[in-house]
Design a protein around this motif. Structure first.
Motif, PDB file in Angstrom:
ATOM      1  N   UNK A  95     -60.886  22.236 -13.587  1.00  0.00           N
ATOM      2  CA  UNK A  95     -61.858  21.407 -12.868  1.00  0.00           C
ATOM      3  C   UNK A  95     -63.280  21.563 -13.406  1.00  0.00           C
ATOM      4  N   UNK A  96     -63.521  22.649 -14.136  1.00  0.00           N
ATOM      5  CA  UNK A  96     -64.788  22.761 -14.852  1.00  0.00           C
ATOM      6  C   UNK A  96     -64.788  21.836 -16.057  1.00  0.00           C
ATOM      7  N   UNK A  97     -63.625  21.712 -16.677  1.00  0.00           N
ATOM      8  CA  UNK A  97     -63.499  20.824 -17.833  1.00  0.00           C
ATOM      9  C   UNK A  97     -63.640  19.361 -17.436  1.00  0.00           C
ATOM     10  N   UNK A  98     -63.039  18.999 -16.300  1.00  0.00           N
ATOM     11  CA  UNK A  98     -63.049  17.599 -15.886  1.00  0.00           C
ATOM     12  C   UNK A  98     -62.912  17.501 -14.372  1.00  0.00           C
ATOM     13  N   UNK A  99     -63.751  16.695 -13.759  1.00  0.00           N
ATOM     14  CA  UNK A  99     -63.684  16.496 -12.309  1.00  0.00           C
ATOM     15  C   UNK A  99     -62.344  15.852 -11.939  1.00  0.00           C
ATOM     16  N   UNK A 100     -61.622  16.424 -10.970  1.00  0.00           N
ATOM     17  CA  UNK A 100     -60.297  15.881 -10.646  1.00  0.00           C
ATOM     18  C   UNK A 100     -60.337  14.789  -9.577  1.00  0.00           C
ATOM     19  N   UNK A 101     -59.384  13.885  -9.675  1.00  0.00           N
ATOM     20  CA  UNK A 101     -59.038  12.998  -8.569  1.00  0.00           C
ATOM     21  C   UNK A 101     -57.894  13.684  -7.829  1.00  0.00           C
ATOM     22  N   UNK A 102     -57.981  13.764  -6.513  1.00  0.00           N
ATOM     23  CA  UNK A 102     -56.967  14.467  -5.726  1.00  0.00           C
ATOM     24  C   UNK A 102     -56.073  13.454  -5.018  1.00  0.00           C
ATOM     25  N   UNK A 103     -54.798  13.519  -5.319  1.00  0.00           N
ATOM     26  CA  UNK A 103     -53.822  12.612  -4.724  1.00  0.00           C
ATOM     27  C   UNK A 103     -52.918  13.376  -3.754  1.00  0.00           C
ATOM     28  N   UNK A 104     -52.601  12.754  -2.635  1.00  0.00           N
ATOM     29  CA  UNK A 104     -51.525  13.255  -1.784  1.00  0.00           C
ATOM     30  C   UNK A 104     -50.236  12.626  -2.313  1.00  0.00           C
TER      31      UNK A 104
ATOM     32  N   UNK B 108     -57.940  16.363 -20.771  1.00  0.00           N
ATOM     33  CA  UNK B 108     -59.335  16.762 -20.579  1.00  0.00           C
ATOM     34  C   UNK B 108     -59.465  17.921 -19.610  1.00  0.00           C
ATOM     35  N   UNK B 109     -58.375  18.260 -18.879  1.00  0.00           N
ATOM     36  CA  UNK B 109     -58.408  19.446 -18.029  1.00  0.00           C
ATOM     37  C   UNK B 109     -58.627  20.727 -18.843  1.00  0.00           C
ATOM     38  N   UNK B 110     -58.279  20.690 -20.133  1.00  0.00           N
ATOM     39  CA  UNK B 110     -58.528  21.887 -20.936  1.00  0.00           C
ATOM     40  C   UNK B 110     -59.374  21.594 -22.174  1.00  0.00           C
ATOM     41  N   UNK B 111     -60.184  20.523 -22.096  1.00  0.00           N
ATOM     42  CA  UNK B 111     -61.021  20.163 -23.238  1.00  0.00           C
ATOM     43  C   UNK B 111     -62.133  21.173 -23.475  1.00  0.00           C
ATOM     44  N   UNK B 112     -62.625  21.839 -22.407  1.00  0.00           N
ATOM     45  CA  UNK B 112     -63.682  22.828 -22.593  1.00  0.00           C
ATOM     46  C   UNK B 112     -63.194  23.983 -23.456  1.00  0.00           C
TER      47      UNK B 112
END
Length: 439
Positions: free
Chosen positions: A76-85, A210-214
């Motif tokens: 979430x530091x790498x990319x802001x998440x959209x949260x789905x139920x 992009x979750x691990x792009x950092x």
């Protein structure tokens, strides 16, 4: 301490291994060699052009439900998440059911519900000494439901009969409702969500990888470098372009059956054990639509065996950034393997691309998902590795191969490096943990 470490593969496990090795050890040179021209591996994807703009499709469905605080922090530091139920659904004989189907039978006919419920309630299948996945299924759900739902899906997703699989992989993946839940789900559609994950996350922008792009930005990745020979005695790797690199320690995320084939002087007994390791491949059909309202759910499962795709998900539902404005998308997954070659599904004279594109499109139209005029782009491609198949004795052969590789100072991580059913967070941690074995 070793000072030159090579990592093969720039997927989530390889990048994690390189990053955490650099972080843990000082004065260590760590280089990732990737055979393609981009990073991400199975967590990567591709763009498809259309008259409305470009669509992004991941390499099959990817969503994060990582429970680990550390993994969430990195992602979430790498990319802001959209949260789905997650509210997945199932398609069965023209009927849509909530997921999991075993405690959501309400939409079925009274006759079929009666058959399933009677069998679930009066279930005499033993729950002791279960020898295979079919016995596990029958013990949990009775015979009727097992034969009409999970056994059919197993043939589509795992490409083998349920009796050919072990049970070590099941874990929390299949829900086992109590009698009250089963009866309630047969009488009303107003049932609670019992899916094993209560939240699914996807990057707002930049696709799943992009979750691990950092981390990817902090490691040295050299592209278009396919390893074709590993000399463990001389500690060097030959690449397809003829170049040679030496190493002190080698970390690999390559599928271990391929890894032992390119490792020199691998004993025949190890090669034979590796030959027992089987995985599915995925043929994916990706469709872009000129309407935003085509996908009704994040994803759904299909039990009908005359429809070759086992699972369908929506990249645009995961994130609107994956499709042009006012558009949407779906991707269907068709699994095949040595046990069930793709050619056995394509009985026509058409080539695979035309056959499977037409099959998915006509099926979608038949299911009421879309119309032909809605489609503005389409694509067919094959992902060589999908999932490890947990055939009997697989773990025994896998462990034998991994022990041999470690004896050669080759450390293996990731889904196909560990040869295990790892989700993306587990693959990430597999890469993180492998650096603890460096000596």
């Amino acid at each position: 301490m070793e000072n030159k470490i090579i990592v093969l593969g720039a997927g989530i496990a390889g990048i994690s291994a390189a990053y955490h090795t650099k972080e843990k050890y000082q004065n260590v040179e760590v280089t990732v060699f990737e055979k393609t021209n981009d990073w991400g591996g199975l967590c990567g994807g591709f763009y498809i052009p259309s008259p409305q703009g470009e669509f992004w499709f991941d390499n099959a469905v990817h969503l994060s439900f990582a429970p680990e605080e550390y993994v969430q922090k990195i992602f979430h530091t790498s990319s802001e998440p959209i949260r789905h139920i997650p509210i997945p659904t199932n398609y069965y004989n023209g009927t849509w059911l909530k997921h999991p189907a075993q405690n959501n039978l309400y939409p079925l006919s009274v006759k079929e519900k009666t058959l399933a419920l009677k069998d679930m309630i009066d279930n005499h299948n033993s729950k002791e000494n279960l020898k295979n996945f079919e016995e596990w299924l029958r013990a949990q759900y009775g015979n009727y439901f097992t034969e009409n739902f999970p056994m059919k899906y197993t043939r589509k997703y795992w490409t083998v009969e349920a009796k050919e699989l072990g049970t070590s992989w099941v874990g929390q993946r299949l829900y086992t409702p109590n009698l009250e839940e089963i009866l309630e789900g047969a009488m009303t559609n107003e049932t609670p969500n019992t899916y094993y994950a209560q939240e699914m996350r996807y990057p707002k922008e930049g696709q799943y990888r992009s979750f691990f792009k950092s981390l990817a930005n902090q490691v040295n990745i050299i592209y278009n470098k396919e390893a074709i020979k590993i000399d463990t005695y001389g500690k060097n790797i030959t690449f397809s372009d003829g170049s040679v690199e030496t190493y002190s320690t080698l970390i690999s995320t390559l599928p271990i059956p391929e890894l032992v084939q390119i490792t020199q002087d691998t004993p025949q007994e190890i090669l034979e054990s590796a030959s027992y390791l089987k995985a599915t491949s995925v043929a994916i059909v990706s469709l872009g639509f000129n309407r935003s309202d085509i996908p009704k759910n994040l994803w759904f499962y299909i039990y009908d065996e005359d429809k070759f795709f086992a699972r369908v998900y929506s990249p645009s539902y995961k994130s609107p950034a994956n499709a042009p404005k006012g558009c949407s998308s779906l991707q269907a997954e068709i699994y095949f393997s040595d046990f069930k070659p793709l050619e056995t599904l394509n009985s026509s004279s058409k080539n695979a691309q035309d056959f499977f594109l037409n099959h998915v499109i006509s099926s979608f139209i038949d299911m009421g998902i879309c119309k032909e005029k809605d489609i503005i782009c389409k694509d067919f491609r094959i992902i060589p590795y999908g999932n490890v198949i947990f055939t009997h004795d697989m773990e025994k052969h896998r462990n034998k191969v991994l022990q041999y590789l470690q004896s050669q100072r080759i450390l293996s991580c990731g889904r196909f490096g560990e040869w295990n059913y790892l989700w993306s967070n587990q693959s990430f941690l597999s890469g993180k943990n492998i650096c603890d074995l460096i000596k």
